[in-house]
Write a protein that holds these residues in place. Structure first.
Motif, PDB file in Angstrom:
ATOM      1  N   LEU A   1     -20.599 -22.367 -26.085  1.00  0.00           N
ATOM      2  CA  LEU A   1     -21.192 -21.375 -26.975  1.00  0.00           C
ATOM      3  C   LEU A   1     -20.819 -19.956 -26.537  1.00  0.00           C
ATOM      4  CD1 LEU A   1     -23.017 -20.869 -29.411  1.00  0.00           C
ATOM      5  CD2 LEU A   1     -24.978 -20.835 -27.836  1.00  0.00           C
ATOM      6  N   GLU A   2     -20.712 -19.729 -25.249  1.00  0.00           N
ATOM      7  CA  GLU A   2     -20.345 -18.398 -24.751  1.00  0.00           C
ATOM      8  C   GLU A   2     -18.955 -17.998 -25.248  1.00  0.00           C
ATOM      9  OE1 GLU A   2     -19.750 -15.992 -20.497  1.00  0.00           O
ATOM     10  OE2 GLU A   2     -20.436 -18.074 -20.515  1.00  0.00           O
ATOM     11  N   ASP A   3     -18.013 -18.948 -25.224  1.00  0.00           N
ATOM     12  CA  ASP A   3     -16.663 -18.658 -25.708  1.00  0.00           C
ATOM     13  C   ASP A   3     -16.663 -18.419 -27.216  1.00  0.00           C
ATOM     14  OD1 ASP A   3     -15.865 -19.017 -23.118  1.00  0.00           O
ATOM     15  OD2 ASP A   3     -14.896 -20.962 -23.447  1.00  0.00           O
ATOM     16  N   TRP A   4     -17.494 -19.186 -27.943  1.00  0.00           N
ATOM     17  CA  TRP A   4     -17.645 -18.983 -29.385  1.00  0.00           C
ATOM     18  C   TRP A   4     -18.100 -17.556 -29.674  1.00  0.00           C
ATOM     19  CZ3 TRP A   4     -17.390 -21.777 -34.060  1.00  0.00           C
ATOM     20  CH2 TRP A   4     -18.132 -21.254 -35.125  1.00  0.00           C
ATOM     21  N   HIS A   5     -19.142 -17.119 -28.979  1.00  0.00           N
ATOM     22  CA  HIS A   5     -19.681 -15.777 -29.195  1.00  0.00           C
ATOM     23  C   HIS A   5     -18.666 -14.693 -28.867  1.00  0.00           C
ATOM     24  CE1 HIS A   5     -24.134 -17.231 -28.848  1.00  0.00           C
ATOM     25  NE2 HIS A   5     -23.671 -17.304 -30.088  1.00  0.00           N
ATOM     26  N   GLN A   6     -17.912 -14.887 -27.781  1.00  0.00           N
ATOM     27  CA  GLN A   6     -16.922 -13.878 -27.394  1.00  0.00           C
ATOM     28  C   GLN A   6     -15.842 -13.745 -28.456  1.00  0.00           C
ATOM     29  OE1 GLN A   6     -14.338 -14.830 -24.105  1.00  0.00           O
ATOM     30  NE2 GLN A   6     -13.941 -12.672 -23.634  1.00  0.00           N
ATOM     31  N   CYS A   7     -15.380 -14.868 -28.993  1.00  0.00           N
ATOM     32  CA  CYS A   7     -14.312 -14.835 -29.999  1.00  0.00           C
ATOM     33  C   CYS A   7     -14.791 -14.152 -31.272  1.00  0.00           C
ATOM     34  CB  CYS A   7     -13.842 -16.253 -30.291  1.00  0.00           C
ATOM     35  SG  CYS A   7     -12.420 -16.341 -31.399  1.00  0.00           S
ATOM     36  N   LEU A   8     -15.980 -14.502 -31.742  1.00  0.00           N
ATOM     37  CA  LEU A   8     -16.506 -13.856 -32.945  1.00  0.00           C
ATOM     38  C   LEU A   8     -16.820 -12.395 -32.686  1.00  0.00           C
ATOM     39  CD1 LEU A   8     -16.717 -16.844 -33.928  1.00  0.00           C
ATOM     40  CD2 LEU A   8     -18.771 -16.131 -35.169  1.00  0.00           C
ATOM     41  N   GLY A   9     -17.237 -12.079 -31.463  1.00  0.00           N
ATOM     42  CA  GLY A   9     -17.560 -10.697 -31.135  1.00  0.00           C
ATOM     43  C   GLY A   9     -16.377  -9.764 -31.275  1.00  0.00           C
ATOM     44  N   VAL A  10     -15.206 -10.203 -30.833  1.00  0.00           N
ATOM     45  CA  VAL A  10     -14.017  -9.356 -30.936  1.00  0.00           C
ATOM     46  C   VAL A  10     -13.449  -9.400 -32.360  1.00  0.00           C
ATOM     47  CG1 VAL A  10     -11.665  -8.977 -30.119  1.00  0.00           C
ATOM     48  CG2 VAL A  10     -13.453  -9.644 -28.504  1.00  0.00           C
ATOM     49  N   ASN A  11     -13.233 -10.602 -32.878  1.00  0.00           N
ATOM     50  CA  ASN A  11     -12.520 -10.749 -34.145  1.00  0.00           C
ATOM     51  C   ASN A  11     -13.335 -10.320 -35.359  1.00  0.00           C
ATOM     52  OD1 ASN A  11      -9.844 -12.186 -33.490  1.00  0.00           O
ATOM     53  ND2 ASN A  11     -11.317 -13.419 -32.387  1.00  0.00           N
ATOM     54  N   LEU A  12     -14.617 -10.619 -35.369  1.00  0.00           N
ATOM     55  CA  LEU A  12     -15.432 -10.336 -36.549  1.00  0.00           C
ATOM     56  C   LEU A  12     -16.277  -9.074 -36.374  1.00  0.00           C
ATOM     57  CD1 LEU A  12     -16.158 -11.209 -39.366  1.00  0.00           C
ATOM     58  CD2 LEU A  12     -17.793 -12.847 -38.409  1.00  0.00           C
ATOM     59  N   ASP A  13     -16.964  -8.951 -35.242  1.00  0.00           N
ATOM     60  CA  ASP A  13     -17.746  -7.736 -35.008  1.00  0.00           C
ATOM     61  C   ASP A  13     -16.839  -6.505 -34.997  1.00  0.00           C
ATOM     62  OD1 ASP A  13     -19.789  -9.529 -34.701  1.00  0.00           O
ATOM     63  OD2 ASP A  13     -20.235  -9.036 -32.611  1.00  0.00           O
ATOM     64  N   GLY A  14     -15.661  -6.647 -34.379  1.00  0.00           N
ATOM     65  CA  GLY A  14     -14.732  -5.519 -34.326  1.00  0.00           C
ATOM     66  C   GLY A  14     -14.290  -5.080 -35.706  1.00  0.00           C
TER      67      GLY A  14
END
Length: 250
Positions: free
Chosen positions: A93-106
């Motif tokens: 889940l941590e890796d999931w959050h990191q990926c969405l954080g950069v790609n989508l939040d950004g």
């Protein structure tokens, strides 16, 4: 002279985009989290160390753009990471959050602060970097795929919201783009599938009508078109630059 911001613009596709806009006579500003790459950005392109997923950093960046340029004409929300490669049952889940954080939040933060500069001017172009993974899905890449589908949904909503203010939004969906990033993706996928990297690479190429991987210059050319007056009625579109992918599971 158009004022252009490219996030994650000191490396890879972003840098090629930035150089293409600079070559077309635009003023170009890039951001990146890679300090060494920021230092290597060619003369004539302004570069700032900035995490696209950090709202404070993005707010400061757009304040600087407003102060120095007085506005922004073209926003290329390009920041992204490949994320983990794993079967869904093994996905941390941590890796999931990191990926969405950069790609989508950004992408959201770029649109949020970009809109604040463009709306008063009554004009502007937003170009989001999605992926063919955001059109079709890709096995073993669930976080990346979810983020890139999300980018397309974000783009379409932004296009609807900002169209009445003279602002267009589109997404470029590259296929597998030659360069170090796809090399890392291929190596990870090969390990996950028990294949050789060469076999995975050949699978990517053979799954396209053009039988080759995409070049970063192909993506930059699409960005230049979308930012041009020739695309003045193109908005809300997710445009693949992939040589027509028809097999997404190499």
């Amino acid at each position: 002279m158009k004022r252009v911001l490219v996030t994650a613009g000191a490396n890879g596709i972003g840098l090629v985009m930035a150089q293409a806009f600079a070559g077309a006579g635009c003023r170009v500003w890039v951001t990146d989290v890679d300090a060494a790459a920021v230092e290597r950005v060619p003369a004539g392109i302004r570069a700032t160390l900035c995490d696209a997923g950090d709202e404070g950093a993005m707010a400061r960046l757009f304040s600087a753009i407003a102060a120095d340029w007085g506005g922004l004409d073209v926003l290329c929300a390009n920041a992204g990471i490949k994320g983990p490669t794993a079967a869904i049952e093994d996905m941390p889940l941590e890796d999931w959050h990191q990926c969405l954080g950069v790609n989508l939040d950004g992408a959201m933060l770029a649109a949020k602060y970009g809109a604040r500069l463009m709306k008063p001017a009554g004009a502007g172009v937003m170009i989001f970097t999605s992926s063919t993974s955001g059109l079709y899905g890709t096995p073993f890449r669930a976080p990346y795929v979810a983020a890139k589908w999300g980018v397309i949904g974000l783009m379409k909503t932004v296009a609807m919201e900002l169209g009445p203010h003279g602002i267009r939004a589109n997404a470029i969906c590259p296929g597998s783009v030659n360069g170090p990033r796809i090399d890392r993706v291929i190596e990870a996928e090969a390990a996950a599938k028990g294949m050789t990297p060469d076999a995975v690479r050949q699978g990517y190429a053979s799954g396209t009508a053009m039988k080759r991987l995409t070049d970063a210059g192909d993506v930059a050319a699409m960005a230049l078109f979308l930012a041009s007056d020739g695309a003045k009625m193109v908005s809300g579109q997710a445009l693949a630059v992939d040589g027509m992918t028809y097999n997404v599971d190499p």
